[in-house]
Write an enzyme that holds these catalytic residues in place. Structure first.
Site, mmCIF file in Angstrom:
data_model
loop_
_atom_site.group_PDB
_atom_site.id
_atom_site.type_symbol
_atom_site.label_atom_id
_atom_site.label_comp_id
_atom_site.label_asym_id
_atom_site.label_seq_id
_atom_site.Cartn_x
_atom_site.Cartn_y
_atom_site.Cartn_z
ATOM 1 N N ASP A 224 -33.195 6.929 -13.497
ATOM 2 C CA ASP A 224 -33.294 7.061 -14.946
ATOM 3 C C ASP A 224 -33.590 5.666 -15.496
ATOM 4 O O ASP A 224 -33.367 4.659 -14.819
ATOM 5 C CB ASP A 224 -32.013 7.653 -15.543
HETATM 6 C C1 BGC Z 1 -33.165 9.553 -20.455
HETATM 7 C C2 BGC Z 1 -34.152 10.319 -19.599
HETATM 8 C C3 BGC Z 1 -35.556 9.999 -20.039
HETATM 9 C C4 BGC Z 1 -35.768 8.497 -19.942
HETATM 10 C C5 BGC Z 1 -37.157 8.048 -20.339
HETATM 11 C C6 BGC Z 1 -33.495 8.083 -20.535
HETATM 12 O O1 BGC Z 1 -32.736 7.464 -21.522
HETATM 13 O O2 BGC Z 1 -31.853 9.725 -19.959
HETATM 14 O O3 BGC Z 1 -33.888 11.695 -19.691
HETATM 15 O O4 BGC Z 1 -36.485 10.701 -19.280
HETATM 16 O O5 BGC Z 1 -34.850 7.860 -20.810
HETATM 17 O O6 BGC Z 1 -37.329 8.147 -21.706
#
Ligand code: BGC
Length: 813
Positions: A224
């Site tokens: 993530d």
């Molecule tokens: C989120 C993800 C997301 C990523 C990219 C993170 O803060 O938890 O679900 O895909 O950001 O935006």
């Protein structure tokens, strides 16, 4: 093609291999032009494909959120949504959609419940599989997330989800396992949190032993965003660190891990091979050219979003058959509530997209109500946390009659010289994500948002400025709000009262600067009329003089969002009071709720009808009106239990956690599994939803009275529409183990079918039960165990409304 990958692998130098282990920037992987290895692009996800910018430069189709998809109980529909999202992803020049989110609704307070399908692993796994199948059938990769136990937002970058082996396997891992086996997602995203003390992105047991070992996952594991925490991320199953540039999967750390022997050359090759395989799967080698982002508002996606909205809407109460309203019958309709006009169509956070357009509930009702009817609107009570965005219809590009806001970027901190880049927005709101803004050579920058404000109504207003960063607001060269020296991380709103004259043009400029390293920045200007009068009294008077009152209440993306949990299950602001006073003034009061998780409904007995509409995407207003006026049956059923009060929820005692740990103390007894076992009556049970017609269930039969573990049993039931209208029904199959060596829930969902029936029509629904449907996970084996003995099948309309049951024996092999 596999040979191609092996050939490339043989040609890559060690440094090149290492370079491939982290992104190039926020949304791209690294390219190796020397060998023709292209960069591929990822984008959020899950209810639309946003593209790189958060500022709506290229708008996107906004679909119903994950929980609404879960509420459709219609995998075929969700498969079609997946196909449509593939087209949307390609419009943004991307190859992978960062979706679906398959975490579990454990607490009603969790900020991202709206993104997740359900409290139940089987329903989640079925929906996820359908979504991924649709998406990947059109050549776009899924990224199933967040692996695993990322079920609340409290201390999300550090909390350890402390979970026992059985609930881990049977509840939290199960949707991932089902989707990986059924739909084979090409990528997976590790979670931010720790699991039993070990970060998800460096969790060898989960990534190497279970995911890649037991489940034979052959795709790519990405982190993530900023969810890597130590050099251990180099050698425990993570393949790609996102976003780039590398922090822990850097040359220095990877070389050190190789040297220490923690990472072997073979492991390194395996990571690179997985990335190359992903590039191949998304067609990157065949079509290496990058495509520019574009907006493509497709009529067929509009129709699909509207249908999905209808299929997700849950009718919770309908006393005296008040609904559906008759569009042919002339009537006066009071539409009340902030969400009727400021439509709540999605939740907050990384899943937000800039929609092509929004059909508000008020617009949807006006379009459906029929020419003979009168529809009037009153806000009742505002529920904004920050003042709402300046109305785009009041904003003109400087020196022009065209709508919009001009955004000038400067690579210095004091707006000096000529702008490095210019963008155009439709309102005074912008945010930026990533270490560096696309096309800007510096991580720090300043910007000017300028527009001419042309108020349609004059009067006294509250003007609000909030930002992550520093900003100041000028109106006709007068400094109105000064936040130029504030703490950049303070995201509070500063307000100022101003007087505006209708039809006059004001020069409005917001100067913004971002002075420190970081990856999240935002600026927003809100405007709201200063009113002394009692807005609730106005709405009550409107309700009293109307034939029917429809109150729109609930949450918005300001109240339900990634990044934080809710503090309670209450409607924000004075919405309960609004509903109570409107209901007292008009016995024909319908409440329509927008939210992604349960709400307390202290007024439930006082209102005639309640419709639960989630966050329905850009067609939300049409879908709601289709249901209110009976153009369609409310197709949704709750994918999660609505408790009477927060304290009834099984996670309540252990939520949110302390000293960095949240104990999953309820074990297997998540959602209806708990309400069943404890005999706690929920407000509305899992699977619940009314229809405009009625159904009977009869003639339950099993294909055999006994089965061996390698056999299957077929369960059939006849369902008849006994009412006067066509309708949709979700027939649910639960299975219970009459006696087991280990503790088991009373019953668990193991099948469901959504059917559409004409009045008087009967259909036969058939389910298959196999060994897995009877199994529990025994850590002592370790493995799945189907224990011989009696099993009961329950067929019904919800977890609390079982219509028929029968039993059979599982006999030893
Ligand atoms: C989120 C993800 C997301 C990523 C990219 C993170 O803060 O938890 O679900 O895909 O950001 O935006």
């Amino acid at each position: 093609m596999t040979n191609h990958i092996e050939t490339l692998l043989a040609q890559l130098t060690l440094d090149e291999k290492i370079a491939l282990l982290a992104g190039a920037d926020a949304w791209h992987t690294v390219a190796i032009p020397r060998l023709g290895i292209p960069a591929i692009k990822v984008t959020d996800g899950p209810n639309g494909a946003r593209g790189a910018s958060r500022n709506g430069i290229h708008t996107s189709a906004c679909f119903p959120v994950g929980v609404a998809m879960g509420a459709t109980w219609n995998p075929e529909l969700v498969r079609q949504i997946g196909e449509a999202l593939a087209e949307e992803t390609k419009d943004k020049g991307a190859h992978i959609l960062l979706a679906p989110t398959v975490n579990i609704h454990r607490s009603p307070l969790a900020g991202r419940n709206f993104e997740c399908f359900s409290e139940d692993p089987y329903l989640t796994g079925m929906m996820a599989s359908a979504y991924i199948t649709g998406l990947q059938s059109r050549g776009v990769g899924a990224c199933i997330k967040h692996f695993v136990c990322n079920d609340s937002e409290f201390e999300r970058f550090s909390i350890s989800s402390d979970v026992g082996e059985r609930p881990l396997r049977e509840i939290y891992l199960r949707p991932f396992e089902m989707a990986i086996k059924q739909a084979k997602p090409w990528t997976i995203m590790s979670a931010y949190n720790r699991i039993n003390g070990v970060w998800a992105s460096e969790n060898r047991r989960l990534l190497v032993e279970i995911l890649k070992g037991e489940w034979q996952f052959d795709g790519l594991v990405m982190s993530d965003w900023y969810g890597t925490y130590s050099e251990r991320a180099t050698s425990n199953g993570l393949d790609l660190e996102m976003p780039g540039p590398a922090r822990w999967l850097s040359r220095q750390h990877v070389l050190a891990a190789l040297e220490r022997g923690e990472l072997s050359e073979a492991d390194l090759d395996d990571k690179v091979r997985r990335l190359l395989r992903t590039i191949e799967r998304v067609g990157g080698f065949a079509n290496p050219a990058t495509t520019a982002e574009r907006a493509n508002d497709r009529p067929e996606h509009r129709a699909l979003i509207r249908r999905a909205g209808v299929e997700s809407i849950v009718l919770l109460k309908n006393e005296g058959q008040l609904l559906p309203l008759d569009p042919a019958h002339p009537q006066t309709i009071a539409v009340i509530g902030a969400n009727a006009h400021w439509a709540a169509i999605m939740g907050g956070g990384s899943s937000e997209v800039a929609p092509h357009y929004v059909v508000t509930p008020l617009q949807g009702i006006r379009a459906r109500a029929g020419a003979q009817s009168v529809v009037e609107y009153a806000i009742g009570t505002p529920i904004f946390r920050r003042l709402p965005n300046l109305d785009p219809a009041w904003l003109r590009l400087p020196g022009s009659d065209r709508l919009g806001v001009r955004l000038d970027y400067f690579t210095n901190l004091d707006l000096a010289g000529t702008p490095e880049r210019i963008e155009y927005l439709n309102t005074l709101e912008a945010s930026w994500f990533g270490d560096q803004i696309e096309d800007l050579p510096t991580p720090t920058f300043s910007a000017r948002l300028s527009s001419e404000l042309l108020p349609a109504q004059g009067g006294r207003y509250q003007l609000g400025l909030s930002c992550v960063g520093q900003a100041r607001l000028w109106l006709d060269d007068e400094l109105i709000i000064d936040r130029w020296d504030k703490d950049p991380m303070d995201f509070s709103e500063q307000r100022q009262t101003i007087t505006l004259a209708a039809g006059k043009r004001y020069q409005l400029a917001v100067e913004y600067r971002w002075p420190i390293p970081g990856n999240w920045r935002a600026v927003q200007v809100g405007l709201w009329p200063e009113r002394e009068d009692d807005l609730i009294a106005e709405a009550v008077a409107l309700a009293a003089r109307s034939n029917v009152a429809i109150v729109f209440a609930g949450l918005t993306k300001e109240w339900e969002s990634e990044g934080f949990d809710r503090s309670d299950m209450d409607l924000p602001g004075r919405q309960n009071e609004l509903i109570q006073r409107v209901a007292a003034a008009n016995p024909r009061t319908i409440v329509v709720l927008n939210a992604g998780s349960p709400l307390q409904m202290p007024w439930l007995a006082e209102v005639a009808a309640v419709v639960w509409a989630w966050y329905g995407g850009q067609e939300a207003g049409h879908a709601i009106a289709d249901v209110l006026f009976g153009a369609a049956d409310p197709g949704g059923r709750l994918p999660t239990t609505f408790p009477k009060r927060l304290a009834d929820n099984p996670a309540y005692i252990n939520y949110p956690g302390e000293n960095g740990h949240v104990l999953y103390g309820e074990g297997l007894f998540v959602g209806y599994r708990y309400y069943d076992r404890k005999d706690v009556e929920p407000l509305f049970p899992f699977g619940f939803g009314l229809s405009y017609t009625s159904f009977t269930y009869h003639n339950l039969r099993l294909s055999a009275t006994a089965m061996r573990p390698d056999e299957r049993i077929t369960v059939s039931v006849d369902v008849t529409n006994t009412g006067a209208r066509p309708g949709t029904e979700v027939v649910q199959l639960y299975v219970g183990d009459s006696a087991a060596r280990l503790a088991r829930p009373d019953k668990e969902l193991k099948g469901f079918a959504k059917i559409a029936l004409q009045p008087g029509e009967t259909t036969t629904v058939t389910f298959t039960i196999d060994r897995q449907a009877l199994s529990y996970y025994d850590p002592a084996v370790p493995g799945w165990v189907a224990e011989p003995g009696e099993f009961v099948v329950f067929v019904g309309r919800s977890a609390a409304d079982i219509r028929l049951r029968a039993s059979f024996e599982l006999v030893a092999a």
